[in-house]
Design an enzyme around this catalytic site. Structure first.
Site, PDB file in Angstrom:
ATOM      1  N   ARG A 242     -42.389  30.228 -31.101  1.00  0.00           N
ATOM      2  CA  ARG A 242     -41.871  30.617 -32.425  1.00  0.00           C
ATOM      3  C   ARG A 242     -42.044  32.122 -32.662  1.00  0.00           C
ATOM      4  O   ARG A 242     -42.368  32.554 -33.775  1.00  0.00           O
ATOM      5  CB  ARG A 242     -42.552  29.842 -33.557  1.00  0.00           C
TER       6      ARG A 242
ATOM      7  N   SER B 211     -40.433  22.330 -40.255  1.00  0.00           N
ATOM      8  CA  SER B 211     -41.870  22.595 -40.083  1.00  0.00           C
ATOM      9  C   SER B 211     -42.245  23.805 -40.928  1.00  0.00           C
ATOM     10  O   SER B 211     -41.654  24.873 -40.774  1.00  0.00           O
ATOM     11  CB  SER B 211     -42.194  22.919 -38.626  1.00  0.00           C
TER      12      SER B 211
ATOM     13  N   GLU C 120     -44.900  28.961 -40.256  1.00  0.00           N
ATOM     14  CA  GLU C 120     -43.670  29.240 -39.510  1.00  0.00           C
ATOM     15  C   GLU C 120     -42.655  29.866 -40.461  1.00  0.00           C
ATOM     16  O   GLU C 120     -41.885  30.755 -40.103  1.00  0.00           O
ATOM     17  CB  GLU C 120     -43.125  27.932 -38.923  1.00  0.00           C
TER      18      GLU C 120
HETATM   19  N1  EPU Z   1     -47.961  13.169 -35.316  1.00  0.00           N
HETATM   20  C1  EPU Z   1     -48.856  12.431 -36.043  1.00  0.00           C
HETATM   21  N2  EPU Z   1     -48.423  11.932 -37.244  1.00  0.00           N
HETATM   22  C2  EPU Z   1     -47.157  12.141 -37.715  1.00  0.00           C
HETATM   23  C3  EPU Z   1     -46.251  12.888 -36.967  1.00  0.00           C
HETATM   24  C4  EPU Z   1     -46.673  13.404 -35.758  1.00  0.00           C
HETATM   25  O1  EPU Z   1     -49.994  12.222 -35.638  1.00  0.00           O
HETATM   26  O2  EPU Z   1     -46.859  11.667 -38.817  1.00  0.00           O
HETATM   27  C5  EPU Z   1     -48.405  13.713 -34.013  1.00  0.00           C
HETATM   28  C6  EPU Z   1     -48.021  12.792 -32.860  1.00  0.00           C
HETATM   29  O3  EPU Z   1     -49.077  12.818 -31.926  1.00  0.00           O
HETATM   30  C7  EPU Z   1     -46.801  13.478 -32.278  1.00  0.00           C
HETATM   31  C8  EPU Z   1     -47.151  14.930 -32.505  1.00  0.00           C
HETATM   32  O4  EPU Z   1     -47.811  14.956 -33.774  1.00  0.00           O
HETATM   33  O5  EPU Z   1     -46.654  13.185 -30.917  1.00  0.00           O
HETATM   34  C9  EPU Z   1     -45.975  15.859 -32.488  1.00  0.00           C
HETATM   35  O6  EPU Z   1     -45.050  15.475 -33.506  1.00  0.00           O
HETATM   36  P1  EPU Z   1     -43.491  15.819 -33.355  1.00  0.00           P
HETATM   37  O7  EPU Z   1     -43.017  15.366 -32.025  1.00  0.00           O
HETATM   38  O8  EPU Z   1     -42.792  15.314 -34.542  1.00  0.00           O
HETATM   39  O9  EPU Z   1     -43.447  17.391 -33.282  1.00  0.00           O
HETATM   40  P2  EPU Z   1     -44.213  18.579 -34.047  1.00  0.00           P
HETATM   41  O10 EPU Z   1     -45.141  19.216 -33.072  1.00  0.00           O
HETATM   42  O11 EPU Z   1     -44.816  18.134 -35.338  1.00  0.00           O
HETATM   43  C10 EPU Z   1     -42.467  20.353 -33.297  1.00  0.00           C
HETATM   44  C11 EPU Z   1     -41.669  21.471 -33.906  1.00  0.00           C
HETATM   45  C12 EPU Z   1     -40.412  20.949 -34.589  1.00  0.00           C
HETATM   46  C13 EPU Z   1     -39.610  20.131 -33.581  1.00  0.00           C
HETATM   47  C14 EPU Z   1     -40.501  19.000 -33.050  1.00  0.00           C
HETATM   48  C15 EPU Z   1     -39.818  18.137 -32.025  1.00  0.00           C
HETATM   49  C16 EPU Z   1     -43.197  23.246 -34.524  1.00  0.00           C
HETATM   50  C17 EPU Z   1     -43.840  23.992 -35.640  1.00  0.00           C
HETATM   51  N3  EPU Z   1     -42.445  22.219 -34.875  1.00  0.00           N
HETATM   52  O12 EPU Z   1     -42.995  19.563 -34.356  1.00  0.00           O
HETATM   53  O13 EPU Z   1     -39.650  22.077 -34.961  1.00  0.00           O
HETATM   54  O14 EPU Z   1     -38.433  19.600 -34.157  1.00  0.00           O
HETATM   55  O15 EPU Z   1     -41.673  19.586 -32.438  1.00  0.00           O
HETATM   56  O16 EPU Z   1     -39.767  18.804 -30.815  1.00  0.00           O
HETATM   57  O17 EPU Z   1     -43.365  23.616 -33.364  1.00  0.00           O
HETATM   58  C18 EPU Z   1     -39.366  23.554 -36.826  1.00  0.00           C
HETATM   59  O18 EPU Z   1     -39.879  24.423 -36.129  1.00  0.00           O
HETATM   60  O19 EPU Z   1     -38.981  23.773 -38.012  1.00  0.00           O
HETATM   61  C19 EPU Z   1     -39.236  22.237 -36.275  1.00  0.00           C
HETATM   62  C20 EPU Z   1     -38.748  21.254 -36.996  1.00  0.00           C
END
Ligand code: EPU
Length: 335
Positions: free
Chosen positions: A164, A235, A331
């Protein structure tokens, strides 16, 4: 160039909060960009670029300067021996580009389907999702450097892409006017990321870029609130990157924590910390909450002010710090 005065930032940003921007200049060409910057400089006003407004927290007092609203359009394809170059205006909606490229059965952008915002904003924070980052397909950006008013080409190695992060995030004098991506007619599916791998196990057809794009959009629709209806910026925070010592301490305290290798340490999902360690899913203060399906996302109801959002985010930052010792970063960019 279209110039408007006293425009509501709540209408220009997806968090839907904030006061008035003194001027909004909508620009549709490189010449317009230079005209808008000159317009700001002539009045000794600051300027900022606005794309889709989906990663911006405005201020209740508004913006006492010139917002340059990027609207340079156009998608052009060029076949080369190493693949297809796609030259795209910075004002094209990112997902419009993803759809157009996928419809031509070209691979490379499909995992980034459904991300809000514009093509010009995408490299600024090196957008990423579902195992892909745009730095992987990025080739060059045509940039106006407002210190010299010259147009310069940035190659990938000039961009300092990180998680990012990029050179554009730290140098507001660099205005991206168009971006070139390299995509491929050879099938290159990236199906490793947990949510995508689950779709494969569920038997979802992932045989073409369009099908992968459609499947990713469906996953996103479940995880993120609808921006057309609710105030949100996807995010709100970045996932923290911690040292291996910190990770070991957290794991011994809280048990198995999901993790990803990252430059500078170990990246852990903040959603996991907010959900499983702090139990904050759906946490609400007045008109502002952490989204029930994905707590990394802040949801803002009508009636909230930008100050409410800022105070709420500070509260979350403090809760994470007090419990884990991790200083999380936003972010979303303050205007
Ligand atoms: N998780 C939980 N509880 C929840 C949701 C998630 O424990 O309610 C844990 C799970 O272990 C899951 C992990 O968090 O495996 C990761 O969650 P997710 O795959 O939804 O991804 P994220 O790390 O929260 C990032 C990006 C998103 C992108 C997703 C999917 C950032 C800041 N965010 O989110 O990007 O869509 O991965 O690849 O890196 C954005 O930047 O605006 C954005 C939406």
């Amino acid at each position: 160039m279209l110039v408007e005065e006293n425009v509501s930032l709540a209408k220009l940003t997806t968090l839907k909060v904030g006061g008035l921007a003194r001027y909004v200049c909508t620009v549709a060409s490189v010449e317009d960009v230079i005209e808008a910057v000159t317009f700001a400089q002539d009045q000794a006003l600051p300027f900022r670029i606005l794309g889709g407004g989906s990663n911006v927290l405005a201020h209740d007092t508004g913006y006492a300067g010139v917002l340059i609203r990027m609207n340079i359009q156009g998608i052009r394809y060029e076949e080369t021996s190493s693949g297809v170059l796609v030259h795209v205006g910075a004002g094209v909606a990112w997902d419009e580009l993803v759809r157009a490229v996928a419809e031509l059965s070209l691979w490379g952008l499909e995992n980034l389907a459904g991300i809000p915002g514009t093509v010009g904003a995408a490299p600024v924070q090196n957008i990423g999702a579902y195992g892909a980052e745009i730095s992987a397909t990025f080739v060059t950006a045509q940039v106006v450097d407002t210190r010299t008013m010259e147009t310069v080409m940035f190659q990938k190695e000039d961009c300092d892409f990180g998680y990012r992060d990029s050179v554009f995030k730290h140098n507001r004098n660099l205005i991206i006017c168009s971006v070139t991506y390299l995509v491929s007619s050879e099938a290159k599916p990236q199906l490793g990321y947990s949510d995508v791998a689950q779709l494969v196990r569920d038997g979802v057809d992932m045989s073409t870029p369009s099908r992968i794009g459609a499947a990713v959009r469906e996953v996103r629709a479940k995880k993120f609130p609808d921006m057309r209806v609710q105030g949100t910026a996807g995010s709100f925070f970045k996932n923290p990157i911690v040292s291996s010592d910190t990770f070991a301490t957290l794991s011994s305290t809280y048990g198995a924590i999901p993790s990803f290798a990252a430059v500078g340490g170990i990246k852990i999902p903040l959603a996991f910390i907010l959900d499983r360690i702090l139990n904050l899913k759906g946490y609400t203060r007045g008109h502002v909450s952490l989204f029930g399906n994905q707590p990394l996302v802040i949801v803002v109801d009508a009636g909230a002010t930008a100050h409410d959002v800022d105070v709420f985010a500070q509260e979350i930052e403090k809760k994470v710090f007090d419990t884990t010792g991790i200083a999380i970063e936003r972010e979303v960019q303050a205007l």
